[in-house]
Design a protein around this motif. Sequence first.
Motif, PDB file in Angstrom:
ATOM      1  N   ARG A  40    -101.574 -36.500 -85.869  1.00  7.13           N
ATOM      2  CA  ARG A  40    -101.605 -36.793 -86.696  1.00  7.13           C
ATOM      3  C   ARG A  40    -100.311 -35.267 -87.120  1.00  7.13           C
ATOM      4  O   ARG A  40     -99.024 -35.350 -87.784  1.00  7.13           O
ATOM      5  CB  ARG A  40    -102.067 -36.540 -87.656  1.00  7.13           C
ATOM      6  CG  ARG A  40    -102.182 -37.320 -89.501  1.00  7.13           C
ATOM      7  CD  ARG A  40    -101.986 -38.011 -89.876  1.00  7.13           C
ATOM      8  NE  ARG A  40    -100.038 -38.497 -89.593  1.00  7.13           N
ATOM      9  CZ  ARG A  40     -99.280 -39.391 -89.262  1.00  7.13           C
ATOM     10  NH1 ARG A  40     -98.808 -40.317 -89.157  1.00  7.13           N
ATOM     11  NH2 ARG A  40     -98.072 -39.533 -89.627  1.00  7.13           N
ATOM     12  N   PHE A  41    -101.162 -34.319 -86.843  1.00  3.41           N
ATOM     13  CA  PHE A  41     -99.700 -32.374 -87.108  1.00  3.41           C
ATOM     14  C   PHE A  41     -98.673 -32.786 -86.023  1.00  3.41           C
ATOM     15  O   PHE A  41     -97.895 -32.375 -87.225  1.00  3.41           O
ATOM     16  CB  PHE A  41    -101.149 -31.612 -85.882  1.00  3.41           C
ATOM     17  CG  PHE A  41     -99.947 -30.638 -86.300  1.00  3.41           C
ATOM     18  CD1 PHE A  41     -99.839 -29.480 -87.114  1.00  3.41           C
ATOM     19  CD2 PHE A  41     -99.996 -29.740 -85.689  1.00  3.41           C
ATOM     20  CE1 PHE A  41     -99.230 -28.561 -87.458  1.00  3.41           C
ATOM     21  CE2 PHE A  41     -98.989 -28.277 -85.597  1.00  3.41           C
ATOM     22  CZ  PHE A  41     -98.998 -28.143 -86.521  1.00  3.41           C
ATOM     23  N   LEU A  42     -98.640 -32.812 -85.252  1.00  2.31           N
ATOM     24  CA  LEU A  42     -97.122 -33.317 -83.968  1.00  2.31           C
ATOM     25  C   LEU A  42     -96.557 -34.480 -84.709  1.00  2.31           C
ATOM     26  O   LEU A  42     -95.263 -33.824 -85.102  1.00  2.31           O
ATOM     27  CB  LEU A  42     -97.769 -33.652 -82.410  1.00  2.31           C
ATOM     28  CG  LEU A  42     -98.576 -32.955 -81.611  1.00  2.31           C
ATOM     29  CD1 LEU A  42     -99.157 -33.214 -80.401  1.00  2.31           C
ATOM     30  CD2 LEU A  42     -97.685 -31.890 -81.731  1.00  2.31           C
ATOM     31  N   VAL A  43     -96.868 -35.153 -85.338  1.00  2.00           N
ATOM     32  CA  VAL A  43     -96.141 -36.438 -85.938  1.00  2.00           C
ATOM     33  C   VAL A  43     -95.422 -35.236 -86.878  1.00  2.00           C
ATOM     34  O   VAL A  43     -94.058 -35.555 -87.144  1.00  2.00           O
ATOM     35  CB  VAL A  43     -96.828 -37.415 -85.624  1.00  2.00           C
ATOM     36  CG1 VAL A  43     -96.001 -38.172 -86.684  1.00  2.00           C
ATOM     37  CG2 VAL A  43     -96.807 -38.407 -85.012  1.00  2.00           C
ATOM     38  N   ASP A  44     -96.363 -34.718 -88.234  1.00  2.00           N
ATOM     39  CA  ASP A  44     -95.308 -34.221 -88.999  1.00  2.00           C
ATOM     40  C   ASP A  44     -94.662 -33.562 -89.078  1.00  2.00           C
ATOM     41  O   ASP A  44     -93.866 -33.561 -89.076  1.00  2.00           O
ATOM     42  CB  ASP A  44     -97.090 -33.649 -89.684  1.00  2.00           C
ATOM     43  CG  ASP A  44     -98.341 -35.394 -90.489  1.00  2.00           C
ATOM     44  OD1 ASP A  44     -97.591 -35.964 -90.352  1.00  2.00           O
ATOM     45  OD2 ASP A  44     -98.725 -34.507 -91.211  1.00  2.00           O
ATOM     46  N   GLN A  45     -94.985 -32.457 -87.634  1.00  2.00           N
ATOM     47  CA  GLN A  45     -94.271 -31.434 -87.639  1.00  2.00           C
ATOM     48  C   GLN A  45     -92.577 -32.138 -87.092  1.00  2.00           C
ATOM     49  O   GLN A  45     -91.578 -31.540 -87.748  1.00  2.00           O
ATOM     50  CB  GLN A  45     -94.921 -30.713 -86.454  1.00  2.00           C
ATOM     51  CG  GLN A  45     -95.833 -29.928 -86.885  1.00  2.00           C
ATOM     52  CD  GLN A  45     -95.923 -29.399 -87.982  1.00  2.00           C
ATOM     53  OE1 GLN A  45     -95.271 -28.166 -88.457  1.00  2.00           O
ATOM     54  NE2 GLN A  45     -96.556 -29.260 -89.475  1.00  2.00           N
ATOM     55  N   LEU A  46     -92.946 -32.772 -86.380  1.00  2.00           N
ATOM     56  CA  LEU A  46     -91.512 -32.980 -85.586  1.00  2.00           C
ATOM     57  C   LEU A  46     -90.960 -33.768 -86.419  1.00  2.00           C
ATOM     58  O   LEU A  46     -89.458 -33.851 -86.643  1.00  2.00           O
ATOM     59  CB  LEU A  46     -91.967 -33.901 -84.347  1.00  2.00           C
ATOM     60  CG  LEU A  46     -92.398 -33.534 -83.512  1.00  2.00           C
ATOM     61  CD1 LEU A  46     -92.944 -34.870 -82.407  1.00  2.00           C
ATOM     62  CD2 LEU A  46     -90.927 -32.529 -82.201  1.00  2.00           C
ATOM     63  N   SER A 103    -113.054 -25.755 -93.062  1.00  2.00           N
ATOM     64  CA  SER A 103    -113.602 -27.009 -93.613  1.00  2.00           C
ATOM     65  C   SER A 103    -112.212 -27.635 -93.312  1.00  2.00           C
ATOM     66  O   SER A 103    -112.327 -28.719 -93.416  1.00  2.00           O
ATOM     67  CB  SER A 103    -113.222 -26.365 -95.032  1.00  2.00           C
ATOM     68  OG  SER A 103    -111.932 -26.145 -95.402  1.00  2.00           O
ATOM     69  N   CYS A 104    -111.465 -26.866 -93.017  1.00  2.00           N
ATOM     70  CA  CYS A 104    -109.939 -28.426 -92.453  1.00  2.00           C
ATOM     71  C   CYS A 104    -109.818 -27.598 -90.887  1.00  2.00           C
ATOM     72  O   CYS A 104    -109.223 -28.797 -89.973  1.00  2.00           O
ATOM     73  CB  CYS A 104    -108.718 -27.658 -93.649  1.00  2.00           C
ATOM     74  SG  CYS A 104    -108.919 -27.645 -94.847  1.00  2.00           S
ATOM     75  N   HIS A 105    -109.479 -26.611 -90.588  1.00  2.00           N
ATOM     76  CA  HIS A 105    -109.583 -26.689 -89.145  1.00  2.00           C
ATOM     77  C   HIS A 105    -110.585 -26.385 -87.856  1.00  2.00           C
ATOM     78  O   HIS A 105    -109.991 -26.310 -86.853  1.00  2.00           O
ATOM     79  CB  HIS A 105    -108.732 -25.219 -88.679  1.00  2.00           C
ATOM     80  CG  HIS A 105    -107.575 -24.817 -89.208  1.00  2.00           C
ATOM     81  ND1 HIS A 105    -106.103 -25.536 -88.211  1.00  2.00           N
ATOM     82  CD2 HIS A 105    -107.402 -23.928 -90.558  1.00  2.00           C
ATOM     83  CE1 HIS A 105    -105.286 -24.680 -89.300  1.00  2.00           C
ATOM     84  NE2 HIS A 105    -105.652 -24.167 -89.997  1.00  2.00           N
ATOM     85  N   GLY A 140    -106.205 -34.938 -90.858  1.00  2.00           N
ATOM     86  CA  GLY A 140    -105.046 -34.092 -91.976  1.00  2.00           C
ATOM     87  C   GLY A 140    -104.082 -33.534 -91.342  1.00  2.00           C
ATOM     88  O   GLY A 140    -104.431 -32.318 -92.544  1.00  2.00           O
ATOM     89  N   GLY A 141    -104.013 -33.719 -90.601  1.00  2.00           N
ATOM     90  CA  GLY A 141    -102.688 -33.266 -89.250  1.00  2.00           C
ATOM     91  C   GLY A 141    -102.704 -31.207 -89.506  1.00  2.00           C
ATOM     92  O   GLY A 141    -102.030 -31.180 -89.746  1.00  2.00           O
TER      93      GLY A 141
END
Length: 228
Positions: A65-71, A159-161, A171-172
């Motif tokens: 999700r993080f990779l998609v969001d950043q791209l 809590s997030c990372h 959560g991306g």
Amino acid sequence: MPRTSVPRLIVLLAFAVLTQAGAHAREADLDNGEEINEVCAGCHGGFGEGGKQGQYPRLAGQPYRFLVDQLVLFRERKRPNLAMVEYVDDRQMPDPDIQDIAAYLTAIDLPTRLEAVDENAPGFDAFARLQEAKRVLQIPRAEGDIGIGEKLYRRECASCHGRDGRGDSAGGVPLLAGQYTNYLWRQVRKYTDKVRIHDPDAPDDNLLGAFSHDELRDILAYVSTLDD
Ligand code: HEC
Ligand code: HEC
């Protein structure tokens, strides 16, 4: 039809529609991902291991999700990245390509140490060994008080990372463990300068601005030990 079964029927119908939509969801094409990666490799390395000690970040194992969001952010020019501009416009990076390269990179596992082997044993393959060695990524311990950093990290970031620093795909949220310390520092500054938005759900929160330089140094020192 008895009245009581109507809601049930609606639920069943909704379920049928949803599962059909699920069946039509596109499966990532990892061969296409591998092909796209040949372009990325020029900067991020053939295994997504990053380059030049963090001038180019590690991408391997980042949550999908993080990779998609950043791209998408790069493509929409919402996250500046001069180096990558020509690779991420609409023509070069339609959605399916973003999904394929993200699926390819998220699946790459980088070991943190090279298994000991007997180089004199019969069948030892020097080339294969060299390739294996290239995948090894161990972040050197960064300067700072690891004890203080651990307390702060657990209270303010985990809590997030994630407690292990591996990020969270739902959560991306990116991994911090196994990422180059100087890259993380650079991103910290981008958040405090508001060039990047740290928490998309609370864009005005200056999440990292609340910490002193020493506190951030200690947190990043602790993070650098998480892949030991
Ligand atoms: C010409 C060099 C170059 C090429 C080619 C390149 N990148 Fe990058 N990429 C960068 C730089 C530099 C950054 C860091 C920018 C910054 O500091 O914010 C980056 C950052 C990223 C990030 C953000 C990572 C993070 O943890 O914040 C992702 C995701 C990414 N690149 C994916 C890709 C993909 C996928 C490709 C291939 C299609 C690619 N890049 C090709 C230079 C490059
Ligand atoms: C509310 C959830 C949340 C908390 C708490 C949080 N982060 Fe993040 N963090 C995120 C998300 C989401 C991103 C990706 C945001 C973006 O740039 O799109 C991120 C990105 C980052 C990045 C950039 C990494 C990269 O590869 O680009 C750094 C560095 C970072 N966080 C450090 C920290 C530190 C240090 C703490 C604790 C002091 C912390 N974060 C607490 C959600 C959080």
